[in-house]
Design a protein around this motif. Structure first.
Motif, PDB file in Angstrom:
ATOM      1  N   SER A  91      35.579   6.632  29.330  1.00  0.00           N
ATOM      2  CA  SER A  91      35.265   6.598  27.898  1.00  0.00           C
ATOM      3  C   SER A  91      34.377   7.765  27.475  1.00  0.00           C
ATOM      4  CB  SER A  91      34.610   5.269  27.519  1.00  0.00           C
ATOM      5  OG  SER A  91      33.372   5.135  28.178  1.00  0.00           O
ATOM      6  N   VAL A  92      33.655   8.352  28.400  1.00  0.00           N
ATOM      7  CA  VAL A  92      32.791   9.482  28.082  1.00  0.00           C
ATOM      8  C   VAL A  92      33.611  10.722  27.699  1.00  0.00           C
ATOM      9  CG1 VAL A  92      32.563  10.454  30.412  1.00  0.00           C
ATOM     10  CG2 VAL A  92      30.675  10.642  28.810  1.00  0.00           C
ATOM     11  N   LEU A  93      34.883  10.743  28.046  1.00  0.00           N
ATOM     12  CA  LEU A  93      35.698  11.925  27.811  1.00  0.00           C
ATOM     13  C   LEU A  93      36.195  12.062  26.375  1.00  0.00           C
ATOM     14  CD1 LEU A  93      37.832  12.052  31.051  1.00  0.00           C
ATOM     15  CD2 LEU A  93      35.719  13.271  30.516  1.00  0.00           C
ATOM     16  N   LEU A  94      36.153  11.004  25.591  1.00  0.00           N
ATOM     17  CA  LEU A  94      36.610  11.089  24.205  1.00  0.00           C
ATOM     18  C   LEU A  94      35.574  10.417  23.313  1.00  0.00           C
ATOM     19  CD1 LEU A  94      38.871  12.150  22.445  1.00  0.00           C
ATOM     20  CD2 LEU A  94      40.004   9.952  22.675  1.00  0.00           C
ATOM     21  N   GLN A  95      34.776  11.226  22.646  1.00  0.00           N
ATOM     22  CA  GLN A  95      33.694  10.736  21.806  1.00  0.00           C
ATOM     23  C   GLN A  95      34.026  11.048  20.349  1.00  0.00           C
ATOM     24  OE1 GLN A  95      30.657  13.106  23.571  1.00  0.00           O
ATOM     25  NE2 GLN A  95      30.483  11.807  25.356  1.00  0.00           N
ATOM     26  N   TYR A  96      34.524  10.025  19.617  1.00  0.00           N
ATOM     27  CA  TYR A  96      34.899  10.207  18.215  1.00  0.00           C
ATOM     28  C   TYR A  96      33.673  10.438  17.360  1.00  0.00           C
ATOM     29  CZ  TYR A  96      39.449   8.387  19.553  1.00  0.00           C
ATOM     30  OH  TYR A  96      40.654   8.198  20.151  1.00  0.00           O
ATOM     31  N   ASP A  97      33.847  11.211  16.280  1.00  0.00           N
ATOM     32  CA  ASP A  97      32.774  11.398  15.300  1.00  0.00           C
ATOM     33  C   ASP A  97      32.379  10.036  14.738  1.00  0.00           C
ATOM     34  OD1 ASP A  97      33.297  14.042  15.812  1.00  0.00           O
ATOM     35  OD2 ASP A  97      33.509  14.619  13.712  1.00  0.00           O
ATOM     36  N   GLU A  98      31.112   9.864  14.405  1.00  0.00           N
ATOM     37  CA  GLU A  98      30.571   8.587  13.944  1.00  0.00           C
ATOM     38  C   GLU A  98      31.404   7.947  12.836  1.00  0.00           C
ATOM     39  OE1 GLU A  98      28.166   6.396  14.831  1.00  0.00           O
ATOM     40  OE2 GLU A  98      27.923   7.636  16.613  1.00  0.00           O
ATOM     41  N   GLU A  99      31.796   8.733  11.840  1.00  0.00           N
ATOM     42  CA  GLU A  99      32.492   8.154  10.695  1.00  0.00           C
ATOM     43  C   GLU A  99      33.881   7.620  11.041  1.00  0.00           C
ATOM     44  OE1 GLU A  99      32.914  12.701  10.099  1.00  0.00           O
ATOM     45  OE2 GLU A  99      31.466  11.326  10.948  1.00  0.00           O
ATOM     46  N   TYR A 100      34.399   7.936  12.238  1.00  0.00           N
ATOM     47  CA  TYR A 100      35.720   7.460  12.632  1.00  0.00           C
ATOM     48  C   TYR A 100      35.678   6.334  13.664  1.00  0.00           C
ATOM     49  CZ  TYR A 100      37.483  11.432  10.103  1.00  0.00           C
ATOM     50  OH  TYR A 100      37.763  12.327   9.114  1.00  0.00           O
ATOM     51  N   LYS A 101      34.522   6.031  14.207  1.00  0.00           N
ATOM     52  CA  LYS A 101      34.432   5.030  15.273  1.00  0.00           C
ATOM     53  C   LYS A 101      34.956   3.661  14.848  1.00  0.00           C
ATOM     54  CE  LYS A 101      30.944   7.078  18.178  1.00  0.00           C
ATOM     55  NZ  LYS A 101      29.623   6.966  18.767  1.00  0.00           N
ATOM     56  N   GLU A 102      34.612   3.223  13.654  1.00  0.00           N
ATOM     57  CA  GLU A 102      35.074   1.917  13.175  1.00  0.00           C
ATOM     58  C   GLU A 102      36.588   1.917  12.973  1.00  0.00           C
ATOM     59  OE1 GLU A 102      34.613  -0.692   9.188  1.00  0.00           O
ATOM     60  OE2 GLU A 102      32.724   0.017  10.080  1.00  0.00           O
ATOM     61  N   ILE A 103      37.126   2.987  12.428  1.00  0.00           N
ATOM     62  CA  ILE A 103      38.575   3.096  12.219  1.00  0.00           C
ATOM     63  C   ILE A 103      39.309   3.050  13.550  1.00  0.00           C
ATOM     64  CG2 ILE A 103      40.416   4.641  11.423  1.00  0.00           C
ATOM     65  CD1 ILE A 103      38.330   5.681   9.328  1.00  0.00           C
ATOM     66  N   VAL A 104      38.809   3.797  14.529  1.00  0.00           N
ATOM     67  CA  VAL A 104      39.444   3.830  15.852  1.00  0.00           C
ATOM     68  C   VAL A 104      39.370   2.449  16.496  1.00  0.00           C
ATOM     69  CG1 VAL A 104      39.267   4.796  18.176  1.00  0.00           C
ATOM     70  CG2 VAL A 104      39.078   6.292  16.184  1.00  0.00           C
ATOM     71  N   ALA A 105      38.237   1.777  16.400  1.00  0.00           N
ATOM     72  CA  ALA A 105      38.082   0.440  16.983  1.00  0.00           C
ATOM     73  C   ALA A 105      39.083  -0.539  16.369  1.00  0.00           C
ATOM     74  CB  ALA A 105      36.657  -0.068  16.797  1.00  0.00           C
ATOM     75  N   ARG A 106      39.255  -0.496  15.042  1.00  0.00           N
ATOM     76  CA  ARG A 106      40.228  -1.369  14.380  1.00  0.00           C
ATOM     77  C   ARG A 106      41.651  -1.089  14.859  1.00  0.00           C
ATOM     78  NH1 ARG A 106      37.535  -0.560   9.328  1.00  0.00           N
ATOM     79  NH2 ARG A 106      39.138   0.956   8.821  1.00  0.00           N
ATOM     80  N   LYS A 107      41.999   0.179  14.959  1.00  0.00           N
ATOM     81  CA  LYS A 107      43.350   0.549  15.410  1.00  0.00           C
ATOM     82  C   LYS A 107      43.585   0.084  16.856  1.00  0.00           C
ATOM     83  CE  LYS A 107      45.107   2.633  11.884  1.00  0.00           C
ATOM     84  NZ  LYS A 107      46.220   2.043  11.165  1.00  0.00           N
ATOM     85  N   MET A 108      42.585   0.198  17.696  1.00  0.00           N
ATOM     86  CA  MET A 108      42.719  -0.250  19.086  1.00  0.00           C
ATOM     87  C   MET A 108      42.952  -1.760  19.128  1.00  0.00           C
ATOM     88  SD  MET A 108      42.718   2.441  20.863  1.00  0.00           S
ATOM     89  CE  MET A 108      42.527   1.874  22.527  1.00  0.00           C
ATOM     90  N   GLN A 109      42.270  -2.529  18.263  1.00  0.00           N
ATOM     91  CA  GLN A 109      42.461  -3.964  18.209  1.00  0.00           C
ATOM     92  C   GLN A 109      43.880  -4.313  17.731  1.00  0.00           C
ATOM     93  OE1 GLN A 109      40.662  -6.562  19.228  1.00  0.00           O
ATOM     94  NE2 GLN A 109      39.295  -5.058  20.132  1.00  0.00           N
ATOM     95  N   GLU A 110      44.390  -3.541  16.773  1.00  0.00           N
ATOM     96  CA  GLU A 110      45.749  -3.764  16.279  1.00  0.00           C
ATOM     97  C   GLU A 110      46.792  -3.534  17.367  1.00  0.00           C
ATOM     98  OE1 GLU A 110      46.341  -1.249  12.883  1.00  0.00           O
ATOM     99  OE2 GLU A 110      44.719  -2.206  11.751  1.00  0.00           O
ATOM    100  N   LEU A 111      46.524  -2.617  18.270  1.00  0.00           N
ATOM    101  CA  LEU A 111      47.468  -2.306  19.341  1.00  0.00           C
ATOM    102  C   LEU A 111      47.500  -3.375  20.441  1.00  0.00           C
ATOM    103  CD1 LEU A 111      46.823   1.508  19.737  1.00  0.00           C
ATOM    104  CD2 LEU A 111      48.805   0.406  18.687  1.00  0.00           C
ATOM    105  N   LYS A 112      46.448  -4.181  20.525  1.00  0.00           N
ATOM    106  CA  LYS A 112      46.371  -5.219  21.584  1.00  0.00           C
ATOM    107  C   LYS A 112      47.254  -6.395  21.285  1.00  0.00           C
ATOM    108  CE  LYS A 112      41.926  -4.015  23.421  1.00  0.00           C
ATOM    109  NZ  LYS A 112      40.606  -4.438  23.716  1.00  0.00           N
TER     110      LYS A 112
END
Length: 112
Positions: A91-112
């Motif tokens: 996880s240390v290899l891909l550090q999203y900008d702060e303003e995108y962290k919530e968006i990325v987290a939501r998308k990851m949940q949708e993929l599960k």
């Protein structure tokens, strides 16, 4: 030192939010299609099949997107990291900008 190889595939219109790769050095080679690429304050570049780019440790990868609206694109990435990867995991290899962290987290949940 750890070396990780990945194939990244972007669907048509696909992209990755702005991010950094921590202390890792990254090299990428476009296997298929073309990728729009902007790092730090540099101008946007079109990286086409057979071309490559390099990101120095700490580089801010502002734009990484499929250049096509209709065709997929893929590229092979080589990530070179020191002991931080061993301690903290991939996880240390891909550090999203702060303003995108919530968006990325939501998308990851949708993929599960």
């Amino acid at each position: 030192m750890t070396v990780v190889g990945l194939i990244i595939e972007y669907p048509p219109k696909g992209a990755t939010p702005p991010h950094r790769h921590g202390g890792a050095a990254v090299s990428a080679y476009v296997l298929k299609g073309a990728v729009l690429n902007r790092m730090n304050e540099d101008p946007i570049e079109l990286i086409e099949q057979g071309d490559s780019w390099h990101e120095a440790p700490g580089c801010h990868h502002r734009i990484s997107a499929n250049a096509s609206q209709t065709e997929a694109a893929s590229f092979f990435v080589t990530v070179i990291e020191t002991d931080k990867l061993e301690r903290e995991g991939v996880s240390v290899l891909l550090q999203y900008d702060e303003e995108y962290k919530e968006i990325v987290a939501r998308k990851m949940q949708e993929l599960k």
